[in-house]
Design a protein around this motif. Structure first.
Motif, PDB file in Angstrom:
ATOM      1  N   LYS A  11      34.212  49.401  27.178  1.00 32.55           N
ATOM      2  CA  LYS A  11      33.401  50.617  27.361  1.00 32.55           C
ATOM      3  C   LYS A  11      33.773  51.352  28.651  1.00 32.55           C
ATOM      4  O   LYS A  11      33.441  52.521  28.833  1.00 32.55           O
ATOM      5  CB  LYS A  11      31.920  50.268  27.345  1.00 32.55           C
ATOM      6  N   LEU A  12      34.492  50.648  29.534  1.00 34.32           N
ATOM      7  CA  LEU A  12      35.005  51.278  30.756  1.00 34.32           C
ATOM      8  C   LEU A  12      36.443  51.759  30.575  1.00 34.32           C
ATOM      9  O   LEU A  12      37.068  52.232  31.525  1.00 34.32           O
ATOM     10  CB  LEU A  12      34.944  50.284  31.926  1.00 34.32           C
ATOM     11  N   GLY A  13      36.961  51.573  29.342  1.00 32.59           N
ATOM     12  CA  GLY A  13      38.330  51.999  29.070  1.00 32.59           C
ATOM     13  C   GLY A  13      39.383  50.986  29.488  1.00 32.59           C
ATOM     14  O   GLY A  13      40.560  51.315  29.631  1.00 32.59           O
ATOM     15  N   GLU A  14      38.974  49.721  29.677  1.00 33.82           N
ATOM     16  CA  GLU A  14      39.905  48.680  30.081  1.00 33.82           C
ATOM     17  C   GLU A  14      39.886  47.540  29.059  1.00 33.82           C
ATOM     18  O   GLU A  14      38.825  47.153  28.578  1.00 33.82           O
ATOM     19  CB  GLU A  14      39.533  48.124  31.466  1.00 33.82           C
ATOM     20  N   LYS A  15      41.082  47.009  28.743  1.00 36.74           N
ATOM     21  CA  LYS A  15      41.175  45.900  27.783  1.00 36.74           C
ATOM     22  C   LYS A  15      42.112  44.814  28.326  1.00 36.74           C
ATOM     23  O   LYS A  15      43.165  44.542  27.765  1.00 36.74           O
ATOM     24  CB  LYS A  15      41.680  46.407  26.428  1.00 36.74           C
ATOM     25  N   PRO A  16      41.720  44.186  29.442  1.00 40.05           N
ATOM     26  CA  PRO A  16      42.594  43.171  30.039  1.00 40.05           C
ATOM     27  C   PRO A  16      42.451  41.822  29.340  1.00 40.05           C
ATOM     28  O   PRO A  16      41.466  41.550  28.663  1.00 40.05           O
ATOM     29  CB  PRO A  16      42.069  43.091  31.470  1.00 40.05           C
ATOM     30  N   ARG A  17      43.468  40.978  29.517  1.00 35.30           N
ATOM     31  CA  ARG A  17      43.337  39.585  29.097  1.00 35.30           C
ATOM     32  C   ARG A  17      42.434  38.874  30.109  1.00 35.30           C
ATOM     33  O   ARG A  17      42.580  39.074  31.314  1.00 35.30           O
ATOM     34  CB  ARG A  17      44.707  38.912  29.060  1.00 35.30           C
ATOM     35  N   LEU A  18      41.525  38.041  29.618  1.00 46.16           N
ATOM     36  CA  LEU A  18      40.552  37.452  30.543  1.00 46.16           C
ATOM     37  C   LEU A  18      40.073  36.094  30.050  1.00 46.16           C
ATOM     38  O   LEU A  18      40.239  35.728  28.887  1.00 46.16           O
ATOM     39  CB  LEU A  18      39.370  38.404  30.734  1.00 46.16           C
ATOM     40  N   ALA A  19      39.462  35.378  30.990  1.00 48.33           N
ATOM     41  CA  ALA A  19      38.754  34.131  30.680  1.00 48.33           C
ATOM     42  C   ALA A  19      37.429  34.189  31.431  1.00 48.33           C
ATOM     43  O   ALA A  19      37.394  34.503  32.624  1.00 48.33           O
ATOM     44  CB  ALA A  19      39.575  32.930  31.125  1.00 48.33           C
ATOM     45  N   THR A  50      45.459  43.601  40.448  1.00 48.39           N
ATOM     46  CA  THR A  50      45.518  45.017  40.055  1.00 48.39           C
ATOM     47  C   THR A  50      44.511  45.323  38.957  1.00 48.39           C
ATOM     48  O   THR A  50      43.810  46.339  38.991  1.00 48.39           O
ATOM     49  CB  THR A  50      46.931  45.387  39.584  1.00 48.39           C
ATOM     50  N   ALA A  51      44.422  44.425  37.967  1.00 50.02           N
ATOM     51  CA  ALA A  51      43.446  44.610  36.885  1.00 50.02           C
ATOM     52  C   ALA A  51      42.020  44.565  37.423  1.00 50.02           C
ATOM     53  O   ALA A  51      41.143  45.300  36.951  1.00 50.02           O
ATOM     54  CB  ALA A  51      43.651  43.521  35.821  1.00 50.02           C
ATOM     55  N   ILE A  69      39.133  47.776  37.211  1.00 47.20           N
ATOM     56  CA  ILE A  69      37.779  47.664  36.652  1.00 47.20           C
ATOM     57  C   ILE A  69      36.734  48.019  37.699  1.00 47.20           C
ATOM     58  O   ILE A  69      35.769  48.734  37.413  1.00 47.20           O
ATOM     59  CB  ILE A  69      37.553  46.250  36.094  1.00 47.20           C
ATOM     60  N   LEU A  70      36.911  47.526  38.932  1.00 44.28           N
ATOM     61  CA  LEU A  70      35.924  47.810  39.987  1.00 44.28           C
ATOM     62  C   LEU A  70      35.804  49.304  40.249  1.00 44.28           C
ATOM     63  O   LEU A  70      34.729  49.791  40.611  1.00 44.28           O
ATOM     64  CB  LEU A  70      36.327  47.085  41.278  1.00 44.28           C
ATOM     65  N   MET A  71      36.885  50.051  40.058  1.00 48.79           N
ATOM     66  CA  MET A  71      36.846  51.500  40.277  1.00 48.79           C
ATOM     67  C   MET A  71      35.980  52.215  39.237  1.00 48.79           C
ATOM     68  O   MET A  71      35.570  53.361  39.442  1.00 48.79           O
ATOM     69  CB  MET A  71      38.274  52.071  40.241  1.00 48.79           C
ATOM     70  N   LYS A  72      35.704  51.531  38.100  1.00 49.59           N
ATOM     71  CA  LYS A  72      34.983  52.182  37.008  1.00 49.59           C
ATOM     72  C   LYS A  72      33.587  51.617  36.762  1.00 49.59           C
ATOM     73  O   LYS A  72      32.891  52.068  35.849  1.00 49.59           O
ATOM     74  CB  LYS A  72      35.799  52.072  35.714  1.00 49.59           C
ATOM     75  N   THR A  73      33.194  50.637  37.551  1.00 49.33           N
ATOM     76  CA  THR A  73      31.909  49.967  37.261  1.00 49.33           C
ATOM     77  C   THR A  73      30.703  50.882  37.427  1.00 49.33           C
ATOM     78  O   THR A  73      29.630  50.593  36.878  1.00 49.33           O
ATOM     79  CB  THR A  73      31.739  48.738  38.168  1.00 49.33           C
ATOM     80  N   TRP A  74      30.859  51.980  38.168  1.00 49.64           N
ATOM     81  CA  TRP A  74      29.730  52.911  38.335  1.00 49.64           C
ATOM     82  C   TRP A  74      29.291  53.515  37.003  1.00 49.64           C
ATOM     83  O   TRP A  74      28.154  53.981  36.865  1.00 49.64           O
ATOM     84  CB  TRP A  74      30.113  54.023  39.304  1.00 49.64           C
ATOM     85  N   TYR A  87      25.828  44.456  36.437  1.00 52.18           N
ATOM     86  CA  TYR A  87      26.445  44.769  37.719  1.00 52.18           C
ATOM     87  C   TYR A  87      27.715  43.928  37.869  1.00 52.18           C
ATOM     88  O   TYR A  87      27.709  42.726  37.574  1.00 52.18           O
ATOM     89  CB  TYR A  87      25.463  44.477  38.854  1.00 52.18           C
ATOM     90  N   VAL A  88      28.799  44.568  38.294  1.00 48.35           N
ATOM     91  CA  VAL A  88      30.085  43.888  38.465  1.00 48.35           C
ATOM     92  C   VAL A  88      30.487  43.966  39.928  1.00 48.35           C
ATOM     93  O   VAL A  88      30.409  45.026  40.562  1.00 48.35           O
ATOM     94  CB  VAL A  88      31.180  44.541  37.588  1.00 48.35           C
ATOM     95  N   SER A  89      30.917  42.831  40.474  1.00 48.31           N
ATOM     96  CA  SER A  89      31.326  42.796  41.878  1.00 48.31           C
ATOM     97  C   SER A  89      32.560  41.910  42.032  1.00 48.31           C
ATOM     98  O   SER A  89      32.889  41.126  41.140  1.00 48.31           O
ATOM     99  CB  SER A  89      30.186  42.251  42.745  1.00 48.31           C
TER     100      SER A  89
END
Length: 293
Positions: free
Chosen positions: A193-201, A226-227, A231-236, A248-250
């Motif tokens: 929903k933030l426009g990001e689709k990274p690989r994650l665990a 970098t990923a 994401i942190l730039m878009k959490t607002w 909330y993401v930090s």
């Protein structure tokens, strides 16, 4: 024009029907000569065979004329085929050169990306080491050298390594916790929903609270720092999304960093009360204030 179109255009001058007609005429010609000379194989058509025959010169001349005509047309068809083959060879060499150029450009771009990533990693590590070594240097200044034990220095190095690992992590708070939840999928939905689709665990951290309505935070590990920054730039944007207003993401902060952050937030809250007519915000580990516009 594409390479395929160029190849087709090079083959267009070849009259395959004409070539087939010439081949059929040659077969018919050899068949007639064998029948007249009464031989079973084309290999038997030798000079001695023609000398022994009673065929009139006119017939032989007619055969020779037909043979010359067919050979002439056959030669023309062969010349056209040869030119087409030469054209295809030239095109293949040009295409091969283009492929080599594209491969070189791709390798160059990959090299640039690797250098950029290497620079980013080096910068992050250097900044982290400098921060930790400043802490170590302060310890040296405030204590006699003999007080700094190998274990203390080892702890500094371990802190550096842990901090580097944390740069790949995010902490997500306020995400509803459910039995049997597919946590990776839930986090991926939030990031998408933030426009990001990274690989994650992703994994929940902390103790469970039984039937309590509270939900544990989620630690998310990504491929690189970098990923995390992306994401942190878009959490607002989360505050503007339905059902995600409380999420909330930090960054994944160390205990010391969490204490420092808590103090910053406390300072920010105090200033928002004491100076309500001004705008206050946290940036780079400091609280800034400016006039509202």
């Amino acid at each position: 024009m594409t390479n395929l179109d160029e190849s087709v255009s090079l083959l267009e001058p070849i009259d395959q029907d004409g070539v087939d007609n010439i081949n059929q005429e040659l077969k018919d010609w050899f068949g007639e000569v064998r029948d007249v000379l009464k031989v079973s194989s084309t290999d038997d058509l030798r000079l001695a065979t023609f000398d022994k025959s009673t065929i009139l010169k006119g017939k032989l001349g007619f055969w020779l004329q037909e043979a010359c005509d067919m050979l002439s047309r056959q030669q023309l068809a062969l010349d056209i085929q040869r030119m087409a083959v030469e054209g295809l060879k030239t095109q293949m060499i040009a295409s091969r050169g283009q492929v080599i150029r594209l491969q070189s450009e791709l390798l160059e771009r990959k090299d640039q990306q690797l250098k950029s990533l290497e620079t980013a990693v080096q910068t992050t590590v250097q900044d982290t080491v400098q921060t930790e070594m400043r802490t170590y240097g302060d310890a040296l200044k405030s204590s006699p050298p003999a007080v700094i034990s190998p274990d203390a220095f080892k702890k500094v190095v371990q802190d550096v390594i842990k901090h580097e690992d944390r740069t790949k992590n995010l902490m997500v708070f306020g995400l509803t916790e459910e039995d049997g939840e597919q946590l990776d999928v839930k986090i991926s939905d939030v990031f998408s929903k933030l426009g990001e689709k990274p690989r994650l665990a992703a994994v929940r951290v902390g103790r469970t609270h039984g039937a309590s309505a509270s939900c544990r935070p989620v630690k998310v590990t990504l491929a690189n720092s970098t990923a995390v920054r992306q994401i942190l730039m878009k959490t607002w944007k989360l505050k503007q999304l339905e059902r995600l207003e409380s999420v909330y993401v930090s960054p994944d902060r160390s205990p010391a960093e969490r204490v420092a952050r808590r103090l910053l937030v406390q300072e920010w809250k105090e200033k928002t009360v004491e100076q309500a007519d001004r705008k206050h915000y946290i940036r780079g580990g400091k609280v800034y204030s400016e006039d509202k516009t």
